[in-house]
Design an enzyme around this catalytic site. Structure first.
Site, PDB file in Angstrom:
ATOM      1  N   TRP A  10     -49.196 -10.306  31.887  1.00  0.00           N
ATOM      2  CA  TRP A  10     -48.498  -9.561  30.828  1.00  0.00           C
ATOM      3  C   TRP A  10     -47.506 -10.428  30.065  1.00  0.00           C
ATOM      4  O   TRP A  10     -47.023 -10.041  29.028  1.00  0.00           O
ATOM      5  CB  TRP A  10     -47.754  -8.373  31.437  1.00  0.00           C
ATOM      6  CG  TRP A  10     -48.629  -7.259  31.904  1.00  0.00           C
ATOM      7  CD1 TRP A  10     -49.991  -7.268  32.056  1.00  0.00           C
ATOM      8  CD2 TRP A  10     -48.199  -5.946  32.296  1.00  0.00           C
ATOM      9  NE1 TRP A  10     -50.415  -6.046  32.524  1.00  0.00           N
ATOM     10  CE2 TRP A  10     -49.337  -5.216  32.674  1.00  0.00           C
ATOM     11  CE3 TRP A  10     -46.952  -5.324  32.371  1.00  0.00           C
ATOM     12  CZ2 TRP A  10     -49.276  -3.895  33.110  1.00  0.00           C
ATOM     13  CZ3 TRP A  10     -46.875  -4.010  32.809  1.00  0.00           C
ATOM     14  CH2 TRP A  10     -48.035  -3.300  33.172  1.00  0.00           C
ATOM     15  N   LYS A  11     -47.162 -11.581  30.637  1.00  0.00           N
ATOM     16  CA  LYS A  11     -46.135 -12.439  30.027  1.00  0.00           C
ATOM     17  C   LYS A  11     -44.848 -11.616  29.828  1.00  0.00           C
ATOM     18  O   LYS A  11     -44.576 -10.746  30.643  1.00  0.00           O
ATOM     19  CB  LYS A  11     -46.665 -13.072  28.739  1.00  0.00           C
ATOM     20  CG  LYS A  11     -48.041 -13.735  28.985  1.00  0.00           C
ATOM     21  CD  LYS A  11     -48.503 -14.616  27.883  1.00  0.00           C
ATOM     22  CE  LYS A  11     -49.864 -15.221  28.271  1.00  0.00           C
ATOM     23  NZ  LYS A  11     -50.395 -16.156  27.299  1.00  0.00           N
ATOM     24  N   GLU A 166     -57.062 -22.738  32.144  1.00  0.00           N
ATOM     25  CA  GLU A 166     -56.626 -22.180  30.867  1.00  0.00           C
ATOM     26  C   GLU A 166     -56.412 -23.303  29.853  1.00  0.00           C
ATOM     27  O   GLU A 166     -55.344 -23.924  29.820  1.00  0.00           O
ATOM     28  CB  GLU A 166     -55.309 -21.420  31.057  1.00  0.00           C
ATOM     29  CG  GLU A 166     -55.418 -20.229  31.980  1.00  0.00           C
ATOM     30  CD  GLU A 166     -54.409 -19.149  31.606  1.00  0.00           C
ATOM     31  OE1 GLU A 166     -54.840 -18.013  31.418  1.00  0.00           O
ATOM     32  OE2 GLU A 166     -53.209 -19.452  31.490  1.00  0.00           O
ATOM     33  N   GLY A 233     -54.488 -12.571  28.971  1.00  0.00           N
ATOM     34  CA  GLY A 233     -53.176 -12.335  28.377  1.00  0.00           C
ATOM     35  C   GLY A 233     -53.198 -11.099  27.492  1.00  0.00           C
ATOM     36  O   GLY A 233     -53.168  -9.968  27.972  1.00  0.00           O
ATOM     37  N   GLY A 234     -53.291 -11.328  26.192  1.00  0.00           N
ATOM     38  CA  GLY A 234     -53.194 -10.244  25.207  1.00  0.00           C
ATOM     39  C   GLY A 234     -54.029  -9.010  25.521  1.00  0.00           C
ATOM     40  O   GLY A 234     -53.534  -7.878  25.443  1.00  0.00           O
TER      41      GLY A 234
HETATM   42  P1  13P Z   1     -54.446 -14.832  26.023  1.00  0.00           P
HETATM   43  O1  13P Z   1     -55.523 -14.074  26.720  1.00  0.00           O
HETATM   44  O2  13P Z   1     -53.490 -13.956  25.253  1.00  0.00           O
HETATM   45  O3  13P Z   1     -54.994 -15.965  25.215  1.00  0.00           O
HETATM   46  O4  13P Z   1     -53.541 -15.497  27.168  1.00  0.00           O
HETATM   47  C1  13P Z   1     -54.162 -16.209  28.165  1.00  0.00           C
HETATM   48  C2  13P Z   1     -53.162 -16.554  29.180  1.00  0.00           C
HETATM   49  O5  13P Z   1     -52.291 -17.373  28.973  1.00  0.00           O
HETATM   50  C3  13P Z   1     -53.235 -15.853  30.482  1.00  0.00           C
HETATM   51  O6  13P Z   1     -52.408 -16.447  31.411  1.00  0.00           O
END
Ligand code: 13P
Length: 250
Positions: A10-11, A166, A233-234
């Site tokens: 989720w950051k 990643e 992420g998103g």
């Molecule tokens: P996104 O899926 O938003 O590109 O992010 C990937 C990520 O950093 C998951 O740790």
């Protein structure tokens, strides 16, 4: 057979109240999915997310931890604190931590050891920049990152952890690596583990792909032989999208 593991990162998103509401909704929609499902939420959301996830197949994880047990480290969170909350997984060495918070391969290794010491399983992130890819040094870079991250870990520990590939150029850019590109690097990672430990250990470690994974790209990525799921992420912030991704079936 390795169980696929799909984790949402989720950051820095959602308040504790929003997290609880989201998990309540998500747990209904992912019912019955047999892949392992993880939501790595902000530290302050962990208690609310854990409560909301009760009786579900969603595991709550942390996004970072410090390597020391306790002490004068203002603003930091230890493995013991996370374990006490009742979580199982912790993300370590995300490229955003490396870029904005000066984390290094060495601190990633310290954190991996601290995670195991506290009964937590690390999700260790590695990945190359666009420059490194364009200059042709991606394989060396990935191999180096994996080697240092795993220094002095036992084969049993390595079999139990997750490595997330990643590529930095694919994170938050909408530019997903192709399934072939992601497979190539996940295979490099598995080969490094086989060299350092054994083929058996390499067959056990789970390797995720992360970087703009979405409901359209997940299937082709997760069907590759060395990709055991994703770090999302998103798309993990949307119940419907994350449910489609988590629901991958071979
Ligand atoms: P996104 O899926 O938003 O590109 O992010 C990937 C990520 O950093 C998951 O740790």
């Amino acid at each position: 057979m390795r169980t696929k593991v799909i984790a949402g990162n989720w950051k820095m998103n959602k308040t504790p109240a929003e997290a609880a509401e989201f998990i309540m909704e998500l747990k209904e929609s992912v019912k019955g999915i047999e892949n392992e499902i993880i939501a790595a939420v902000p530290f302050v959301c962990i208690p609310a997310a854990l409560t909301a996830s009760e009786g579900s197949n969603i595991k709550i994880a942390a996004q970072n931890m410090h390597w020391e047990e306790k002490g004068a480290y203002t603003g930091e969170i230890s493995g013991a604190m996370l374990k006490d909350l009742g979580i199982e997984y912790v993300i370590i060495g995300h490229s955003e931590r490396r870029e904005y918070f000066a984390e290094t391969d060495e601190t990633v290794n310290l954190k991996a050891h601290a995670a195991f010491k506290n009964g937590l399983k690390p999700i260790i992130c590695v990945g190359e920049s666009l420059l490194q890819r364009d200059e042709g040094v991606m394989p060396e870079h990935i191999r180096y990152q994996v080697k240092v991250a795993l220094l002095n870990l036992s084969a049993e520990q390595v079999a139990d952890l997750i490595i997330a590939y990643e590529p930095i150029w694919a994170i938050g850019t909408g530019r997903t690596a192709t399934a072939e590109q992601a497979q190539e690097v996940c295979k490099i990672i598995r080969d490094v583990v086989a060299e350092l430990y054994s083929k058996e250990t390499a067959e056990k470690v789970r390797i995720q792909y992360g970087g703009s994974v979405n409901a359209q790209t997940a299937d082709s990525l997760f069907s590759m032989p060395d990709i055991d799921g994703g770090l999302v992420g998103g798309a993990s912030l949307k119940v419907n999208d994350f449910t489609v991704i988590a629901g991958y079936k071979a």
